[in-house]
Design an enzyme around this catalytic site. Structure first.
Site, mmCIF file in Angstrom:
data_model
loop_
_atom_site.group_PDB
_atom_site.id
_atom_site.type_symbol
_atom_site.label_atom_id
_atom_site.label_comp_id
_atom_site.label_asym_id
_atom_site.label_seq_id
_atom_site.Cartn_x
_atom_site.Cartn_y
_atom_site.Cartn_z
ATOM 1 N N CYS A 130 -7.220 43.694 -64.127
ATOM 2 C CA CYS A 130 -8.326 42.728 -64.123
ATOM 3 C C CYS A 130 -9.623 43.293 -63.552
ATOM 4 C CB CYS A 130 -7.923 41.438 -63.414
ATOM 5 S SG CYS A 130 -7.578 41.613 -61.636
ATOM 6 N N HIS A 147 -7.162 38.243 -58.430
ATOM 7 C CA HIS A 147 -7.396 38.242 -59.876
ATOM 8 C C HIS A 147 -8.851 37.870 -60.139
ATOM 9 C CE1 HIS A 147 -6.328 38.298 -64.076
ATOM 10 N NE2 HIS A 147 -6.961 37.143 -64.238
ATOM 11 N N HIS A 165 -10.349 37.760 -69.354
ATOM 12 C CA HIS A 165 -9.704 38.547 -68.303
ATOM 13 C C HIS A 165 -8.505 39.268 -68.895
ATOM 14 C CE1 HIS A 165 -6.621 35.176 -67.442
ATOM 15 N NE2 HIS A 165 -7.264 34.890 -68.543
#
Length: 169
Positions: A80, A128, A140
């Protein structure tokens, strides 16, 4: 007869070009004045243009596999934070390597004021990050879908949203 017709055609084209050129010159000062009269709007347009470019570039990588700890600069796999670091980096925005570190740059943005191009963060503690692309969607990468677009206003993503940061100026 043909010579007369050719002269009329040339005269018509010359008049058309002259008319078009004079209209362009007359319109130009108004456009220039409007562009310089509102610098806040220009800055906002510049940021939204950059955000659009970042999002477009990110979409080129839809489906690229996820790999935790992907190397900085590689585009064959992403995790990510390497995804956001790479995409923003292509437009001159330097981000730290981890999502936790990325959550500390830029300026805080309340969830109800998100704009395309903002970084959005999930989990507590944060681990994240994704790119807000508008309409409640985040681009993402994670798990088996790789780089993907998700509705962050429903299900797991909605309940695990943590914060957002604006890094585009």
């Amino acid at each position: 007869m043909k010579t007369n017709r050719l002269r009329k055609s040339l005269l018509g084209m010359t008049l058309s070009v002259s008319l078009f050129a004079s209209m362009t010159v007359m319109a130009a000062p108004h456009a220039a004045h409007a562009a310089t009269s509102n610098t806040v709007s220009t800055a906002s347009t510049s940021a939204s243009t950059k955000a659009g470019s970042i999002i477009s570039l990110g979409k080129r990588y839809l489906g690229v596999p996820y790999k935790f700890g992907s190397q900085k600069g590689t585009t064959r796999t992403f995790d990510c934070s390497s995804f956001t670091q790479y995409v923003y980096g292509q437009y001159g925005i330097t981000l730290p390597r981890s999502s936790k570190e990325q959550s500390q740059v830029g300026t805080y943005v309340p969830r109800n004021q998100l704009q395309p191009g903002d970084l959005v963060f999930f989990y507590s503690p944060i681990h994240h990050v994704g790119i807000y692309i508008g309409n409640g969607k985040v681009m993402h990468t994670y798990g088996s879908p790789g780089v993907t677009i998700t509705d962050m206003n429903s299900g797991w993503w909605s309940t695990h949203y943590k914060t957002a940061r604006r890094v585009i100026k």
